[in-house]
Design a protein around this motif. Structure first.
Motif, PDB file in Angstrom:
ATOM      1  N   ALA A   1      -0.326  13.308  11.267  1.00  0.00           N
ATOM      2  CA  ALA A   1       0.199  13.181   9.902  1.00  0.00           C
ATOM      3  C   ALA A   1      -0.589  12.140   9.118  1.00  0.00           C
ATOM      4  CB  ALA A   1       1.681  12.815   9.950  1.00  0.00           C
ATOM      5  N   TRP A   2      -0.871  11.019   9.759  1.00  0.00           N
ATOM      6  CA  TRP A   2      -1.660   9.970   9.105  1.00  0.00           C
ATOM      7  C   TRP A   2      -3.100  10.432   8.868  1.00  0.00           C
ATOM      8  CZ3 TRP A   2      -0.246   6.064   6.381  1.00  0.00           C
ATOM      9  CH2 TRP A   2       0.944   5.380   6.649  1.00  0.00           C
ATOM     10  N   ASP A   3      -3.684  11.133   9.833  1.00  0.00           N
ATOM     11  CA  ASP A   3      -5.069  11.604   9.684  1.00  0.00           C
ATOM     12  C   ASP A   3      -5.221  12.459   8.434  1.00  0.00           C
ATOM     13  OD1 ASP A   3      -5.920  10.276  11.929  1.00  0.00           O
ATOM     14  OD2 ASP A   3      -5.874  12.048  13.241  1.00  0.00           O
ATOM     15  N   ALA A   4      -4.223  13.294   8.155  1.00  0.00           N
ATOM     16  CA  ALA A   4      -4.275  14.141   6.965  1.00  0.00           C
ATOM     17  C   ALA A   4      -4.273  13.301   5.693  1.00  0.00           C
ATOM     18  CB  ALA A   4      -3.099  15.114   6.963  1.00  0.00           C
ATOM     19  N   ILE A   5      -3.504  12.211   5.704  1.00  0.00           N
ATOM     20  CA  ILE A   5      -3.446  11.311   4.551  1.00  0.00           C
ATOM     21  C   ILE A   5      -4.779  10.594   4.376  1.00  0.00           C
ATOM     22  CG2 ILE A   5      -2.393   9.186   3.669  1.00  0.00           C
ATOM     23  CD1 ILE A   5       0.247  10.168   4.922  1.00  0.00           C
ATOM     24  N   TYR A   6      -5.339  10.080   5.480  1.00  0.00           N
ATOM     25  CA  TYR A   6      -6.621   9.373   5.403  1.00  0.00           C
ATOM     26  C   TYR A   6      -7.739  10.301   4.936  1.00  0.00           C
ATOM     27  CZ  TYR A   6      -4.285   5.772   8.227  1.00  0.00           C
ATOM     28  OH  TYR A   6      -3.426   4.814   8.696  1.00  0.00           O
ATOM     29  N   GLU A   7      -7.684  11.542   5.366  1.00  0.00           N
ATOM     30  CA  GLU A   7      -8.759  12.488   5.078  1.00  0.00           C
ATOM     31  C   GLU A   7      -8.853  12.829   3.595  1.00  0.00           C
ATOM     32  OE1 GLU A   7     -11.953  14.992   5.614  1.00  0.00           O
ATOM     33  OE2 GLU A   7     -11.042  13.657   7.122  1.00  0.00           O
ATOM     34  N   LYS A   8      -7.722  13.013   2.956  1.00  0.00           N
ATOM     35  CA  LYS A   8      -7.758  13.565   1.596  1.00  0.00           C
ATOM     36  C   LYS A   8      -7.623  12.537   0.481  1.00  0.00           C
ATOM     37  CE  LYS A   8      -2.793  14.676   1.374  1.00  0.00           C
ATOM     38  NZ  LYS A   8      -1.793  15.761   1.274  1.00  0.00           N
ATOM     39  N   ASN A   9      -7.365  11.263   0.806  1.00  0.00           N
ATOM     40  CA  ASN A   9      -7.119  10.278  -0.248  1.00  0.00           C
ATOM     41  C   ASN A   9      -8.171   9.169  -0.279  1.00  0.00           C
ATOM     42  OD1 ASN A   9      -4.376  11.165  -1.307  1.00  0.00           O
ATOM     43  ND2 ASN A   9      -3.936  10.972   0.873  1.00  0.00           N
ATOM     44  N   PRO A  10      -8.738   8.885  -1.446  1.00  0.00           N
ATOM     45  CA  PRO A  10      -9.738   7.819  -1.549  1.00  0.00           C
ATOM     46  C   PRO A  10      -9.152   6.414  -1.520  1.00  0.00           C
ATOM     47  CG  PRO A  10      -9.387   8.830  -3.697  1.00  0.00           C
ATOM     48  CD  PRO A  10      -8.608   9.646  -2.714  1.00  0.00           C
ATOM     49  N   SER A  11      -7.850   6.299  -1.750  1.00  0.00           N
ATOM     50  CA  SER A  11      -7.197   4.989  -1.654  1.00  0.00           C
ATOM     51  C   SER A  11      -5.755   5.169  -1.211  1.00  0.00           C
ATOM     52  CB  SER A  11      -7.253   4.237  -2.988  1.00  0.00           C
ATOM     53  OG  SER A  11      -6.459   4.869  -3.964  1.00  0.00           O
ATOM     54  N   ILE A  12      -5.228   4.121  -0.596  1.00  0.00           N
ATOM     55  CA  ILE A  12      -3.860   4.152  -0.084  1.00  0.00           C
ATOM     56  C   ILE A  12      -3.193   2.821  -0.398  1.00  0.00           C
ATOM     57  CG2 ILE A  12      -2.433   4.165   2.010  1.00  0.00           C
ATOM     58  CD1 ILE A  12      -4.483   6.046   3.252  1.00  0.00           C
ATOM     59  N   LYS A  13      -1.967   2.898  -0.930  1.00  0.00           N
ATOM     60  CA  LYS A  13      -1.165   1.702  -1.152  1.00  0.00           C
ATOM     61  C   LYS A  13       0.172   1.891  -0.458  1.00  0.00           C
ATOM     62  CE  LYS A  13       0.794  -1.302  -4.758  1.00  0.00           C
ATOM     63  NZ  LYS A  13       0.200  -2.550  -4.211  1.00  0.00           N
ATOM     64  N   LEU A  14       0.568   0.911   0.347  1.00  0.00           N
ATOM     65  CA  LEU A  14       1.817   1.015   1.100  1.00  0.00           C
ATOM     66  C   LEU A  14       2.932   0.229   0.432  1.00  0.00           C
ATOM     67  CD1 LEU A  14       0.645   0.603   4.813  1.00  0.00           C
ATOM     68  CD2 LEU A  14       1.321   2.702   3.647  1.00  0.00           C
ATOM     69  N   ALA A  15       4.111   0.824   0.400  1.00  0.00           N
ATOM     70  CA  ALA A  15       5.293   0.168  -0.144  1.00  0.00           C
ATOM     71  C   ALA A  15       5.934  -0.714   0.922  1.00  0.00           C
ATOM     72  CB  ALA A  15       6.285   1.212  -0.637  1.00  0.00           C
ATOM     73  N   GLY A  16       6.832  -1.585   0.481  1.00  0.00           N
ATOM     74  CA  GLY A  16       7.596  -2.411   1.410  1.00  0.00           C
ATOM     75  C   GLY A  16       8.815  -1.651   1.908  1.00  0.00           C
ATOM     76  N   LYS A  17       9.986  -2.229   1.738  1.00  0.00           N
ATOM     77  CA  LYS A  17      11.196  -1.594   2.245  1.00  0.00           C
ATOM     78  C   LYS A  17      11.630  -0.424   1.367  1.00  0.00           C
ATOM     79  CE  LYS A  17      13.302  -5.383   4.843  1.00  0.00           C
ATOM     80  NZ  LYS A  17      14.513  -6.229   5.020  1.00  0.00           N
ATOM     81  N   LYS A  18      12.124   0.612   2.032  1.00  0.00           N
ATOM     82  CA  LYS A  18      12.761   1.744   1.382  1.00  0.00           C
ATOM     83  C   LYS A  18      14.108   1.956   2.064  1.00  0.00           C
ATOM     84  CE  LYS A  18       9.344   3.412  -1.302  1.00  0.00           C
ATOM     85  NZ  LYS A  18       9.445   3.831  -2.713  1.00  0.00           N
ATOM     86  N   ASP A  19      15.161   2.013   1.263  1.00  0.00           N
ATOM     87  CA  ASP A  19      16.523   2.150   1.823  1.00  0.00           C
ATOM     88  C   ASP A  19      16.803   1.049   2.847  1.00  0.00           C
ATOM     89  OD1 ASP A  19      16.906   4.525   0.329  1.00  0.00           O
ATOM     90  OD2 ASP A  19      15.889   5.684   1.892  1.00  0.00           O
ATOM     91  N   GLY A  20      16.287  -0.138   2.546  1.00  0.00           N
ATOM     92  CA  GLY A  20      16.559  -1.292   3.393  1.00  0.00           C
ATOM     93  C   GLY A  20      15.760  -1.370   4.673  1.00  0.00           C
ATOM     94  N   LYS A  21      14.787  -0.454   4.848  1.00  0.00           N
ATOM     95  CA  LYS A  21      14.003  -0.452   6.079  1.00  0.00           C
ATOM     96  C   LYS A  21      12.508  -0.413   5.777  1.00  0.00           C
ATOM     97  CE  LYS A  21      17.184   1.618   9.445  1.00  0.00           C
ATOM     98  NZ  LYS A  21      17.318   2.664  10.492  1.00  0.00           N
ATOM     99  N   LEU A  22      11.736  -1.061   6.648  1.00  0.00           N
ATOM    100  CA  LEU A  22      10.283  -0.959   6.588  1.00  0.00           C
ATOM    101  C   LEU A  22       9.847   0.345   7.249  1.00  0.00           C
ATOM    102  CD1 LEU A  22       9.450  -4.640   7.559  1.00  0.00           C
ATOM    103  CD2 LEU A  22       9.163  -3.616   5.295  1.00  0.00           C
ATOM    104  N   LEU A  23       8.617   0.760   6.987  1.00  0.00           N
ATOM    105  CA  LEU A  23       8.126   2.026   7.513  1.00  0.00           C
ATOM    106  C   LEU A  23       8.198   2.074   9.033  1.00  0.00           C
ATOM    107  CD1 LEU A  23       6.771   4.770   7.336  1.00  0.00           C
ATOM    108  CD2 LEU A  23       4.568   3.609   7.040  1.00  0.00           C
ATOM    109  N   PHE A  24       7.796   0.995   9.709  1.00  0.00           N
ATOM    110  CA  PHE A  24       7.792   1.044  11.170  1.00  0.00           C
ATOM    111  C   PHE A  24       9.194   1.247  11.727  1.00  0.00           C
ATOM    112  CE2 PHE A  24       8.850  -3.508  11.028  1.00  0.00           C
ATOM    113  CZ  PHE A  24       9.637  -3.678  12.167  1.00  0.00           C
ATOM    114  N   GLU A  25      10.203   0.705  11.045  1.00  0.00           N
ATOM    115  CA  GLU A  25      11.580   0.883  11.510  1.00  0.00           C
ATOM    116  C   GLU A  25      11.999   2.351  11.415  1.00  0.00           C
ATOM    117  OE1 GLU A  25      13.916  -3.177  10.503  1.00  0.00           O
ATOM    118  OE2 GLU A  25      13.051  -2.184   8.751  1.00  0.00           O
TER     119      GLU A  25
END
Length: 305
Positions: free
Chosen positions: A247-271
């Motif tokens: 899933a991540w490889d597809a994002i890296y492949e097609k996008n020239p830049s990436i910005k990550l958000a912090g918490k969503k619905d009170g949780k970080l992405l890794f959670e």
């Protein structure tokens, strides 16, 4: 003329064999990073141009880590690190992908933003990109360098930017970029990750270094028996994370830049992804459902362009 052509042909064969030998040495050195380790972390700030700067306390920690190869193709080797706490706790830790002669690099800017940069052919030839990912497989940093094998030494080094290290990103706001000088070399007992870092304030006016830092992360081989639970845990998790990497490889492949958000619905992405991995194992989700749910969660945190 015939003798000259034969000589040139033999010379080309020798060069080819020599290049292949160097390439295999590189691959063997990278694969030697995998194993069962006790890791010690030592960092100390060493210099600041501003005499009023107050040096922060030295950092020391240690833990047990299993580094396992999750992909091994001729020009790519991926190593997943798993942190082992006690006898029954495993944390999916960082991952490193080594890619040979990759023509682009995902370069960290600031504010959780990475930009894809195209390298010149001379910057790529014979070199390996080390791509380091966070625990949720989101980007951290990428650096390119040449493996050197001389006098029994095997080492690689690069210079690149990254977000603040995990040991400081929740504690400090006086700088926003870590300019990393990374050096990896094999030892008789494992390997060493040596760093010469600059702590940088990056703004519209340019970069300002507030302090320099020396770091040593020493990986020392230990008995494999300590990691029996980790092996069992990873056996139940690895299929999910293989889908997450795709899933991540597809994002890296097609996008020239990436910005990550912090918490969503009170949780970080890794959670969010850790929860999905646990549910995937317990509920025996099928792969298609895993992929769809994982892609949806990741896209919720990624502002790609």
């Amino acid at each position: 003329m015939k003798k000259i052509l034969i000589s040139l042909s033999l010379f080309a064969c020798v060069l080819s064999a020599s290049a292949q030998s160097k390439f295999e040495q590189d691959r063997n050195a990278i694969k030697a990073l995998a194993g069962y380790y006790k890791v010690t972390f030592n960092y100390a700030e060493t210099f600041a141009a501003d005499t009023a700067y107050k040096f922060h306390p030295r950092y020391h920690s240690w833990g047990y880590e299993w580094a396992t190869i999750v992909e091994d193709s001729p020009k790519k080797i991926a190593i997943q690190h798993l942190l082992v706490v006690g006898d029954s706790t495993v944390i999916k830790h960082w991952r490193e992908d080594w890619v040979y002669e990759q023509p682009t690099i995902l370069q960290y800017d600031k504010d959780n933003t990475w930009k894809k940069v195209t390298l010149k052919p001379a910057e790529v030839k014979g070199r390996w990109v080390q791509k380091v990912y966070q625990v949720d497989d989101s980007p951290r940093y990428e650096g390119i360098g040449t493996w050197v094998h001389v006098d029994g030494r095997h080492e690689w080094q690069s210079k690149t930017d990254s977000p603040l290290p995990r040991r400081e990103f929740t504690k400090r706001s006086d700088y926003n970029v870590l300019n990393r000088g990374n050096r990896i070399y094999l030892t008789t007992q494992g390997w060493m990750f040596e760093q010469d870092n600059n702590k940088v304030v990056r703004s519209a006016d340019g970069d300002k270094t507030i302090a320099q830092e020396k770091g040593y992360e020493e990986f020392t081989k230990v008995d494999e028996a300590k990691f029996a639970y980790a092996k069992k845990w990873w056996a139940g998790q690895q299929a999910y994370w293989a889908d997450a990497r795709k899933a991540w490889d597809a994002i890296y492949e097609k996008n020239p830049s990436i910005k990550l958000a912090g918490k969503k619905d009170g949780k970080l992405l890794f959670e969010q992804l850790f929860d999905l991995a646990e549910r995937s194992e317990k509920e025996k989700w099928n792969s298609d459902k895993n992929k769809a749910e994982t892609i949806k969660v990741i896209n919720n945190y990624v502002n790609a362009s």
